[in-house]
Design a protein around this motif. Sequence first.
Motif, PDB file in Angstrom:
ATOM      1  N   GLY A  39      -9.588  26.590  45.598  1.00 17.21           N
ATOM      2  CA  GLY A  39     -10.332  25.357  46.144  1.00 17.21           C
ATOM      3  C   GLY A  39     -11.555  25.771  46.981  1.00 17.21           C
ATOM      4  N   ILE A  40     -11.487  27.102  47.099  1.00 17.62           N
ATOM      5  CA  ILE A  40     -12.675  27.773  48.020  1.00 17.62           C
ATOM      6  C   ILE A  40     -13.841  27.997  47.020  1.00 17.62           C
ATOM      7  CG2 ILE A  40     -13.578  29.491  49.860  1.00 17.62           C
ATOM      8  CD1 ILE A  40     -10.600  29.676  50.710  1.00 17.62           C
ATOM      9  N   ASP A  41     -14.925  27.538  47.194  1.00 18.63           N
ATOM     10  CA  ASP A  41     -16.187  28.060  46.341  1.00 18.63           C
ATOM     11  C   ASP A  41     -16.684  29.713  46.593  1.00 18.63           C
ATOM     12  OD1 ASP A  41     -16.424  25.515  44.635  1.00 18.63           O
ATOM     13  OD2 ASP A  41     -16.855  24.502  46.582  1.00 18.63           O
ATOM     14  N   LEU A  42     -16.861  29.692  48.009  1.00 18.49           N
ATOM     15  CA  LEU A  42     -17.565  31.120  48.248  1.00 18.49           C
ATOM     16  C   LEU A  42     -17.001  31.335  49.560  1.00 18.49           C
ATOM     17  CD1 LEU A  42     -20.034  32.986  48.367  1.00 18.49           C
ATOM     18  CD2 LEU A  42     -21.187  31.161  49.531  1.00 18.49           C
ATOM     19  N   ILE A  43     -16.653  32.774  49.739  1.00 17.54           N
ATOM     20  CA  ILE A  43     -16.257  33.551  51.126  1.00 17.54           C
ATOM     21  C   ILE A  43     -17.446  34.281  51.284  1.00 17.54           C
ATOM     22  CG2 ILE A  43     -14.677  34.768  52.434  1.00 17.54           C
ATOM     23  CD1 ILE A  43     -12.591  33.845  50.410  1.00 17.54           C
ATOM     24  N   VAL A  44     -18.266  33.974  52.579  1.00 15.84           N
ATOM     25  CA  VAL A  44     -19.202  34.889  53.343  1.00 15.84           C
ATOM     26  C   VAL A  44     -18.702  35.564  54.200  1.00 15.84           C
ATOM     27  CG1 VAL A  44     -21.563  35.226  54.011  1.00 15.84           C
ATOM     28  CG2 VAL A  44     -20.966  33.203  52.562  1.00 15.84           C
ATOM     29  N   GLY A  45     -18.462  37.083  54.106  1.00 13.52           N
ATOM     30  CA  GLY A  45     -17.647  37.830  55.077  1.00 13.52           C
ATOM     31  C   GLY A  45     -18.456  38.861  56.040  1.00 13.52           C
ATOM     32  N   GLY A  46     -17.569  39.555  56.804  1.00 19.81           N
ATOM     33  CA  GLY A  46     -17.985  40.667  57.846  1.00 19.81           C
ATOM     34  C   GLY A  46     -16.757  41.242  58.239  1.00 19.81           C
ATOM     35  N   HIS A  47     -17.072  42.149  58.990  1.00 20.20           N
ATOM     36  CA  HIS A  47     -15.966  42.864  59.824  1.00 20.20           C
ATOM     37  C   HIS A  47     -15.657  44.485  59.157  1.00 20.20           C
ATOM     38  CE1 HIS A  47     -12.573  43.966  62.394  1.00 20.20           C
ATOM     39  NE2 HIS A  47     -11.703  43.894  61.449  1.00 20.20           N
ATOM     40  N   LEU A 106     -16.623  37.683  41.768  1.00 24.47           N
ATOM     41  CA  LEU A 106     -15.815  36.578  41.514  1.00 24.47           C
ATOM     42  C   LEU A 106     -14.506  36.974  41.446  1.00 24.47           C
ATOM     43  CD1 LEU A 106     -15.600  33.589  40.694  1.00 24.47           C
ATOM     44  CD2 LEU A 106     -16.165  34.312  38.421  1.00 24.47           C
ATOM     45  N   ILE A 107     -13.542  36.356  42.259  1.00 26.76           N
ATOM     46  CA  ILE A 107     -11.999  36.721  42.094  1.00 26.76           C
ATOM     47  C   ILE A 107     -11.445  35.256  42.043  1.00 26.76           C
ATOM     48  CG2 ILE A 107     -10.012  37.493  43.447  1.00 26.76           C
ATOM     49  CD1 ILE A 107     -12.075  39.213  45.035  1.00 26.76           C
ATOM     50  N   GLY A 108     -10.790  35.311  41.025  1.00 29.18           N
ATOM     51  CA  GLY A 108     -10.177  33.929  40.470  1.00 29.18           C
ATOM     52  C   GLY A 108     -11.373  32.744  40.374  1.00 29.18           C
ATOM     53  N   ASP A 109     -11.479  31.744  41.087  1.00 29.97           N
ATOM     54  CA  ASP A 109     -12.501  30.707  41.173  1.00 29.97           C
ATOM     55  C   ASP A 109     -13.366  30.774  42.365  1.00 29.97           C
ATOM     56  OD1 ASP A 109     -11.683  29.671  38.726  1.00 29.97           O
ATOM     57  OD2 ASP A 109     -10.116  28.512  39.581  1.00 29.97           O
ATOM     58  N   THR A 110     -13.197  31.871  43.042  1.00 32.07           N
ATOM     59  CA  THR A 110     -13.717  32.103  44.287  1.00 32.07           C
ATOM     60  C   THR A 110     -14.774  33.248  44.358  1.00 32.07           C
ATOM     61  OG1 THR A 110     -12.029  31.013  45.431  1.00 32.07           O
ATOM     62  CG2 THR A 110     -13.475  32.213  46.847  1.00 32.07           C
ATOM     63  N   TYR A 111     -16.171  32.948  44.815  1.00 31.21           N
ATOM     64  CA  TYR A 111     -16.945  34.149  45.147  1.00 31.21           C
ATOM     65  C   TYR A 111     -16.679  34.649  46.248  1.00 31.21           C
ATOM     66  CZ  TYR A 111     -19.457  32.448  40.711  1.00 31.21           C
ATOM     67  OH  TYR A 111     -19.646  32.244  39.375  1.00 31.21           O
ATOM     68  N   VAL A 112     -17.017  35.952  46.396  1.00 32.80           N
ATOM     69  CA  VAL A 112     -17.025  36.606  47.782  1.00 32.80           C
ATOM     70  C   VAL A 112     -18.145  37.659  48.033  1.00 32.80           C
ATOM     71  CG1 VAL A 112     -15.611  38.295  49.020  1.00 32.80           C
ATOM     72  CG2 VAL A 112     -14.348  36.497  47.805  1.00 32.80           C
ATOM     73  N   THR A 113     -18.726  37.544  49.031  1.00 33.88           N
ATOM     74  CA  THR A 113     -19.939  38.606  49.288  1.00 33.88           C
ATOM     75  C   THR A 113     -20.023  38.998  50.762  1.00 33.88           C
ATOM     76  OG1 THR A 113     -22.367  38.666  48.849  1.00 33.88           O
ATOM     77  CG2 THR A 113     -21.443  36.603  50.251  1.00 33.88           C
ATOM     78  N   GLN A 114     -20.773  40.116  51.057  1.00 35.97           N
ATOM     79  CA  GLN A 114     -20.757  40.576  52.459  1.00 35.97           C
ATOM     80  C   GLN A 114     -22.019  41.531  52.423  1.00 35.97           C
ATOM     81  OE1 GLN A 114     -18.309  43.105  55.626  1.00 35.97           O
ATOM     82  NE2 GLN A 114     -17.040  42.336  54.283  1.00 35.97           N
ATOM     83  N   ALA A 115     -22.752  41.685  53.638  1.00 33.87           N
ATOM     84  CA  ALA A 115     -24.083  42.103  53.770  1.00 33.87           C
ATOM     85  C   ALA A 115     -24.020  43.379  54.588  1.00 33.87           C
ATOM     86  CB  ALA A 115     -24.980  41.033  53.926  1.00 33.87           C
ATOM     87  N   TYR A 116     -22.983  44.379  54.367  1.00 29.20           N
ATOM     88  CA  TYR A 116     -23.336  45.731  55.179  1.00 29.20           C
ATOM     89  C   TYR A 116     -23.283  45.615  56.509  1.00 29.20           C
ATOM     90  CZ  TYR A 116     -24.390  50.755  55.682  1.00 29.20           C
ATOM     91  OH  TYR A 116     -24.581  52.153  56.140  1.00 29.20           O
ATOM     92  N   GLU A 117     -24.210  45.959  57.196  1.00 25.97           N
ATOM     93  CA  GLU A 117     -23.974  46.230  58.732  1.00 25.97           C
ATOM     94  C   GLU A 117     -25.413  46.514  59.478  1.00 25.97           C
ATOM     95  OE1 GLU A 117     -21.712  49.813  59.535  1.00 25.97           O
ATOM     96  OE2 GLU A 117     -23.617  51.000  59.004  1.00 25.97           O
TER      97      GLU A 117
END
Length: 667
Positions: A393-401, A411-422
Amino acid sequence: MSNKVRLTMRAVVLWVLLSVMITGLGFGAGVAERAGATQTDSERTINAEYNSLSGNKPVSKATFLKALVETIGVQLYDVSAADMEWEHIDDEFAPYVEAALRLQWLDEEQVKDFHPRQHISRQEACHIYVQALNLASAYDDQALTQFRDHRAVSEWAKQSMASAYELEVLTVRKGHTLQPKAPLSKQDLDHMLRHYEQLDKVNIIHMNDLHGRVLGDPEKGEMGLSKIATLINRAREQHEHVFVFDMGDTFHGTNYVNFNQGMAAVEVMNEIGFDAMVPGNHDFNYGLDRFKAFAELVDFPLISANIVQDSEPILEPYVILETMGKTFAIVGLTTTDTPITTHPDNVKGIEFQDEVETAQNYVDKLKDEVDHIIFITHVGLAVDQRIAEEVEGIDLIVGGHSHSTLHTPQLIGDTYVTQAYEYGKHLGSTTMLFHNGRLIGINGYLWQDSADIAQDPHVQDILERYKQKVDEALQEVIGYTDRYLDGARESVRTKETNLGNLIADAMRDMVSADIALQNGGGIRASLGPGEITLGDVMEVLPFQNTVVKLLITGGQLEQVLEHSVSRYPDQHGGFLQVSGLNFTFDPSQPPGSRVQDVWINGEPLQYDRTYSVATNDFLGSGGDGYTWLAEGELVADTGELLSTALMQYLHQEPDIPDVEGRIVVIP
């Protein structure tokens, strides 16, 4: 009027309409002009080549790829033919091929046959175009069976052509045919570009793990907030629907935020205008009261669903944003390892609930209330991926850490994941694509520093004001070194370094302890030969940690050393720099059984003996997982900052230690 005259008039009308359409798309301007820069000779040649083609003329692979890159707005990196391994890729075409490889539109095997001056077939073009969309799911290739020549479609191109047909990208040829291996015409290409422009889009600009790099450093590729502001403003000019998010670890990390407890970053972010931010573990570094104050100081929602005090979130768990006639729930998550990656006192009384369970709870709560759910997280890529795998049920995860670099959403399953380095070295541009009101895919790319990105003058004025105040305080010279002192992240987290030795020696000297221990993650910069200023020391040791003295047993010390090397050869912030002891370890052995020999000031370690340990209060409280230190007896809390200990030691003009075998890896 003859047929010939009528056809000529029709061609004139079509050419006028096409010229208007091209201008509207911004393709004729090229990517440099879209970015506000002057066109290069190469780009003028590219555009002239494109504009010289009539509607039914075949398109080369070079023209197609350049047109697609520029229409989507992907930043070109500075690469040449010498940087590529293929002889048929020239200097003009190299940046476009690099972009296609970086964004996974092409793989290296495909580039071998991607000769720029050859005509591109319709099926090749559809395949690359669909890859560029980064679709959530492929369409059934059975849709192609209605066409007379569907068997002519190559096996590798079937799903791409089916997707292109269902999305109305693919133009059907005379006789209800696909003609998959026929050259793509300029008319076909124009239709593709127009299709992309007409898709509804929500553009998400995102940064993570800035760690106080507000000013920028071109030599390190750090853009700084004034250039980031320029890119955000461009996005708002070019796109109708834009969200701007920050994924935390922003307010602490350099002199220019530490000296004002994060206000330089707060004021600039308020000037830019963010839509939401999730706090990171290091945003607690000034203490809990200051952390809570940030929620009042920023002009945008500071959100996290899993930071709980007395069974209630201490921040708003989510915010609902509206654009394009749709509602988007933005949910925040902060890493559960915060209590061991900031000083434990900074989060006393605070609970960080499980990220996956919290994500599931909020998806269940929100899925029927909004059109789309986005998580902004500071939990690390591995946890983001686990959430994507386990929570529907999650469309997008925008991450850090985790400081990860994802050049395009995964794309993992039905969810997109992204992150922009540091550190502001990249800025993410991620776009949700809608066709007939339905989310069909999420694509994107990362901006990096370049000469054509100007500094935003309003933001720069704010930063200069803070910079002047801090610089005045940082000029005092407090020491000298005749050699390079290595504090690089990849060094201090994996091996003994001379700077690590110096810092550990300084702590040990301050409290007259048997040994000293300093976590590599607390060392944040190197020192070059020459004068050492207060500013240099503050950059090396930016955390507000004090020097403490503990008593622990030899048995506890061995467990401490085992924990230090447990993740080797991976970088680990808990890897220890040491003084007063030497030890060897064998990485071929399982974690927990790696340490072989330990000597304390030249004598073998005795398990039942008590040793005095100088360390920082972060480690002494169990930070980085050192529970054995937390179990020790506190002899003294000096109240003196670790940076003060180093400055006082440098005033004594000590001999600068070399890498001298304090930590030895058994080959």
